[in-house]
Structures are given as structure tokens and as C-alpha cells.
Write a protein that holds these residues in place. Structure first.
Motif, PDB file in Angstrom:
ATOM      1  N   SER A 108      58.630  38.633  14.045  1.00  0.00           N
ATOM      2  CA  SER A 108      59.036  39.446  15.023  1.00  0.00           C
ATOM      3  C   SER A 108      60.308  40.038  15.153  1.00  0.00           C
ATOM      4  O   SER A 108      61.336  39.461  14.509  1.00  0.00           O
ATOM      5  CB  SER A 108      58.414  38.936  16.892  1.00  0.00           C
ATOM      6  N   ALA A 109      60.789  40.871  16.155  1.00  0.00           N
ATOM      7  CA  ALA A 109      61.890  41.054  16.349  1.00  0.00           C
ATOM      8  C   ALA A 109      62.819  40.078  17.146  1.00  0.00           C
ATOM      9  O   ALA A 109      62.280  39.344  17.784  1.00  0.00           O
ATOM     10  CB  ALA A 109      61.984  42.659  17.272  1.00  0.00           C
ATOM     11  N   THR A 110      64.310  40.225  16.937  1.00  0.00           N
ATOM     12  CA  THR A 110      65.096  39.131  17.549  1.00  0.00           C
ATOM     13  C   THR A 110      65.223  39.595  19.082  1.00  0.00           C
ATOM     14  O   THR A 110      65.285  40.742  19.472  1.00  0.00           O
ATOM     15  CB  THR A 110      66.261  39.219  16.744  1.00  0.00           C
ATOM     16  N   PHE A 111      65.069  38.224  19.747  1.00  0.00           N
ATOM     17  CA  PHE A 111      65.290  38.866  21.555  1.00  0.00           C
ATOM     18  C   PHE A 111      66.239  37.638  21.815  1.00  0.00           C
ATOM     19  O   PHE A 111      66.456  36.571  21.278  1.00  0.00           O
ATOM     20  CB  PHE A 111      64.021  38.594  22.077  1.00  0.00           C
ATOM     21  N   SER A 112      66.719  37.780  23.172  1.00  0.00           N
ATOM     22  CA  SER A 112      67.516  36.929  23.813  1.00  0.00           C
ATOM     23  C   SER A 112      67.813  37.257  25.264  1.00  0.00           C
ATOM     24  O   SER A 112      67.380  38.394  25.695  1.00  0.00           O
ATOM     25  CB  SER A 112      69.050  36.961  23.065  1.00  0.00           C
ATOM     26  N   ASN A 119      73.282  40.888  17.969  1.00  0.00           N
ATOM     27  CA  ASN A 119      72.378  40.922  17.067  1.00  0.00           C
ATOM     28  C   ASN A 119      70.987  40.728  17.590  1.00  0.00           C
ATOM     29  O   ASN A 119      69.896  40.607  16.896  1.00  0.00           O
ATOM     30  CB  ASN A 119      72.539  39.569  16.051  1.00  0.00           C
ATOM     31  N   ALA A 120      70.709  40.808  18.965  1.00  0.00           N
ATOM     32  CA  ALA A 120      69.493  40.712  19.760  1.00  0.00           C
ATOM     33  C   ALA A 120      68.921  42.300  19.738  1.00  0.00           C
ATOM     34  O   ALA A 120      69.513  43.123  20.158  1.00  0.00           O
ATOM     35  CB  ALA A 120      69.500  39.986  20.802  1.00  0.00           C
ATOM     36  N   GLU A 121      67.595  42.612  19.080  1.00  0.00           N
ATOM     37  CA  GLU A 121      67.040  43.683  19.296  1.00  0.00           C
ATOM     38  C   GLU A 121      66.449  43.817  20.571  1.00  0.00           C
ATOM     39  O   GLU A 121      66.209  44.811  21.147  1.00  0.00           O
ATOM     40  CB  GLU A 121      65.934  43.770  18.235  1.00  0.00           C
ATOM     41  N   ILE A 122      66.015  42.751  21.185  1.00  0.00           N
ATOM     42  CA  ILE A 122      65.324  43.002  22.570  1.00  0.00           C
ATOM     43  C   ILE A 122      66.020  41.911  23.440  1.00  0.00           C
ATOM     44  O   ILE A 122      66.450  40.679  23.241  1.00  0.00           O
ATOM     45  CB  ILE A 122      63.857  42.314  22.330  1.00  0.00           C
ATOM     46  N   ILE A 123      66.420  42.610  24.706  1.00  0.00           N
ATOM     47  CA  ILE A 123      67.104  41.712  25.807  1.00  0.00           C
ATOM     48  C   ILE A 123      66.185  41.396  26.750  1.00  0.00           C
ATOM     49  O   ILE A 123      65.507  42.397  27.429  1.00  0.00           O
ATOM     50  CB  ILE A 123      68.100  42.564  26.407  1.00  0.00           C
TER      51      ILE A 123
END
Length: 385
Positions: A108-112, A119-123
Motif C-alpha cells: 500500500s501507500a505510506t500513511f501517517s 515521506n507519508a503519501e496519506i495523512i
């Protein structure tokens, strides 16, 4: 020759083995996505095979470790697998398993939850709580639940420190104001002032707890927030003025009464003592009492003597009065000099010798005695010619 035969057999065996492995290995999942909401994080993926013997191996990887879990569903809530959400970036990998065979992994895409994670693609954001707007003291009052109390069991706020608190902003058409709300407060409250009456007041709220961001929340209030003085604001001054006037009037009346008594006292001392009237005591004052005399209302006149003589006397008086009237007509000038009518004494002097009833000749007429009885026992005698 034999060597060539052995080589051909080995290649054939390897080819059959690889072909059988390729047929038995499941295909990898596709399109792994991450969905963040107020109460957790869920990973979803797609898989073409609908058979029940396929399992999925889900691995959550973050900077300091990894967590894994197996499921037969095509989605998994990974909230319990998240740690250090304030500063960590995550990503998820999914592999399909069937009969001991594993497919290739899909990532998956990176998130945080940290809005500053570069470097997070999803907030992942938390929703701002419901906001209540109401007028208060001429301002717009804003109130809502504190997010740490509302989302205390979510992975995003599970590791709050005592130094973290809510910072939020209220933006209007006129300004943008910042506020803070501590972790101990169950609700957060603030007031916004407007320079003019609008009828409809709209606000836009944003905020974050530590480095965890909240989704914006917009709310409008329709009505009048202006403050109007209550009835008591006018009542108390009016009562104060009325009581003040009553007090002043009472003071003036007391002063006037005091001055009036002093003036009377000075006036009494200015006159001589013999002019001062001292009223007698009530016991020494005697009131005159007028007593009425009882009298008989019937007046009785009784003739005395001969009734014939009385009749003659009345006729003689009538003749004298007629002759006197004739003489008065010719003496108008003399009568004007006398305020009491004609002088009867002069007339008597002129006719003294002719009239038989002259006083000089004595009483030659019969006398009549009239008796007036006023009351029983009292008799008044009246004599006349």
C-alpha cells in the motif's frame, strides 16, 4: 550418448516441477488501499479468486518494527497494530496463501497521522467534533467536546503525553483567532466578537492535538447575537431615583416642621404676655346652656266690660283715620320735611276745639279693657279708647 539422455531427463523433470509449482501458486492481491477515520485504520484489497481456501497474510511495517495478522476477508482493521502514531509512518503489505503456497506481496501507500511526516503519501485526519453556536454577552459562543476525551480509544490518540493539548483556530469573514484547550477539559469553549450585525454568522474551525490534525468543521448561526439590557437595568435606576426623591422630600418636611415650630416660638415671645391667650383647662371651662321656656301657643283675648262699647270704639277710630287722611293730602310740603310722615300733633291742635274726643276735654269716650291671656295664671290688661 547416455550422458545426453540423462541431461534431457533432468531438464524434463525440472520443467515439469516448475510447471506444477506455477500452477499451484496463488495469484497476488491487487490495489491495497488505506482508509482512516475517527476510530481506526482499515486496509482493503482486491483478489480475483473467490475460493474459501485462500488466506491473506497482512503485515504492517513502521520505522521500528512490524506487525502481522492473517484473515480470510478482503479487508482488515489494523488499528491495534499501530504504535507511536504521533511520529510514525506506516505501510501495509498483503500476500495470498493457499495450500502452503504464497503469492507475491502487494504493498500500500505510506500513511501517517503526523501532518509533518514528509515521506507519508496519506495523512490521516480526525474529524472535528460537532460544534454548538449560541449568542452570549453580545458575542458568538462556540462550544464542542474536547477531541482527546472523544477519541481517547483511537490509535491516533492512544499515546498522548501530558504536554500535548488541543490547538484550534476559529476563522470568520473578519478575522482568524487561535485558542487552546487542555486535556483535563471535557469541553472547549470560546467566544467570537463581530463588528456589525449580520443576521447569519458563520465560522470555520480547524485544529490539531500535538501533531495530529483534525478535519475542518464549518457551522453557521442564524439570529441576533446583540445584547439588549434587561428590564432590571431600567428598574433599578428608577427605583433609586424615586427613593432618593422620597428621602429628600422627607428631609425637607422635617426641616420645614422644625423651622415652623421655631418661628411660632419666636413669634409668641415677641408679643406682650397679656396678649397671649392661654386656654383654660378642660375641667374649668363652663359652657352656657340656653333653656327654652314652655309657653302656650294659643293666645286668648277676652273682652272686658260691655261688648257694645267695644264696637263703638272701633267705629270711632275708623272715622278719625279717614279724616286724618283727607288733611294729609293738602300738606305735602310739610310732610317732605318730616321723614316720619305727616305731623299728627299739629292736626290735633287745629281741630282741638271741634273734635269731641280732644285730650283737653278729658276722656269722654268709653274705655275698653282688653285682657290677653298669655299663659295659665298670667293676664295682661290693655286699655284703649
Amino acid at each position: 550418448m547416455r550422458i545426453q539422455i540423462y541431461i534431457s531427463v533432468a531438464v524434463l523433470i525440472l520443467f515439469q516441477k516448475s510447471a506444477s509449482e506455477a500452477v499451484s501458486r496463488p495469484p497476488p492481491p491487487a490495489n491495497v488501499t488505506i482508509q482512516c477515520d475517527n476510530y481506526g485504520v482499515e486496509a482493503r484489497w482486491e483478489y480475483p479468486d473467490q475460493s474459501r481456501d485462500v488466506h491473506f497474510f497482512v503485515v504492517v511495517t513502521y520505522s521500528v518494527g512490524r506487525k502481522s495478522e492473517t484473515t480470510q476477508n478482503r479487508n482488515l482493521n489494523i488499528s491495534s497494530m499501530l504504535f507511536y502514531s504521533a511520529h510514525t509512518t506506516y505501510f501495509v503489505t498483503v500476500r495470498a496463501m493457499r495450500g502452503g503456497q504464497e503469492s507475491d506481496s502487494c504493498e500500500s501507500a505510506t500513511f501517517s497521522f503526523n501532518e509533518n511526516a514528509g515521506n507519508a503519501e496519506i495523512i490521516c485526519y480526525l474529524d472535528f467534533p460537532e460544534v454548538e453556536l449560541s449568542p452570549k454577552d453580545g458575542k458568538l459562543h462556540v462550544q464542542f467536546f474536547n477531541p482527546p476525551h472523544l477519541y481517547r480509544n483511537t490509535p491516533a490518540l492512544s499515546n498522548l503525553s501530558n504536554t500535548e493539548f488541543l490547538n484550534y483556530y476559529i476563522e470568520t469573514e473578519e478575522s482568524k483567532n487561535g485558542f487552546t484547550c487542555g486535556l483535563k477539559n471535557k469541553t472547549c469553549e470560546s467566544s467570537i466578537e463581530f463588528s456589525e450585525h449580520r443576521g447569519v454568522y458563520c465560522v470555520n474551525l480547524t485544529g490539531k492535538v500535538g501533531q495530529r490534525s483534525l478535519n475542518p468543521r464549518s457551522k453557521c448561526f442564524e439570529g441576533d447575537i446583540r445584547i439588549y439590557p434587561s428590564f432590571t437595568v431600567y428598574l433599578y435606576p428608577v427605583l433609586g431615583v424615586a427613593l432618593t426623591l422620597i428621602f429628600i422630600t422627607g428631609i425637607i418636611m422635617l426641616l420645614a416642621k422644625k423651622f415652623n415650630s421655631e418661628i411660632k416660638k419666636n413669634a409668641i415671645t415677641a408679643f406682650p404676655k397679656f396678649l397671649v391667650f392661654n386656654p383654660a383647662p378642660a375641667g374649668q371651662c363652663k359652657v352656657l346652656k340656653v333653656e327654652t321656656e314652655i309657653m302656650d301657643s294659643k293666645v286668648k283675648i277676652e273682652p272686658v266690660g260691655d261688648p257694645h262699647e267695644q264696637t263703638t270704639l272701633i267705629e270711632m277710630y275708623s272715622d278719625e283715620e279717614q279724616s286724618s287722611g283727607d288733611r294729609d293730602v293738602g300738606r305735602g310740603d310739610l310732610d317732605n320735611q318730616c321723614a316720619y310722615g305727616p305731623n299728627l300733633l299739629d292736626e290735633d291742635d287745629e281741630d282741638e276745639e271741634d273734635e269731641p274726643g280732644n285730650l283737653s276735654n278729658g276722656y269722654d269716650s268709653p274705655h275698653v279693657n282688653l285682657s290677653l291671656q298669655m299663659s295659665p295664671g298670667d293676664t295682661v290688661n290693655v286699655y284703649g279708647p
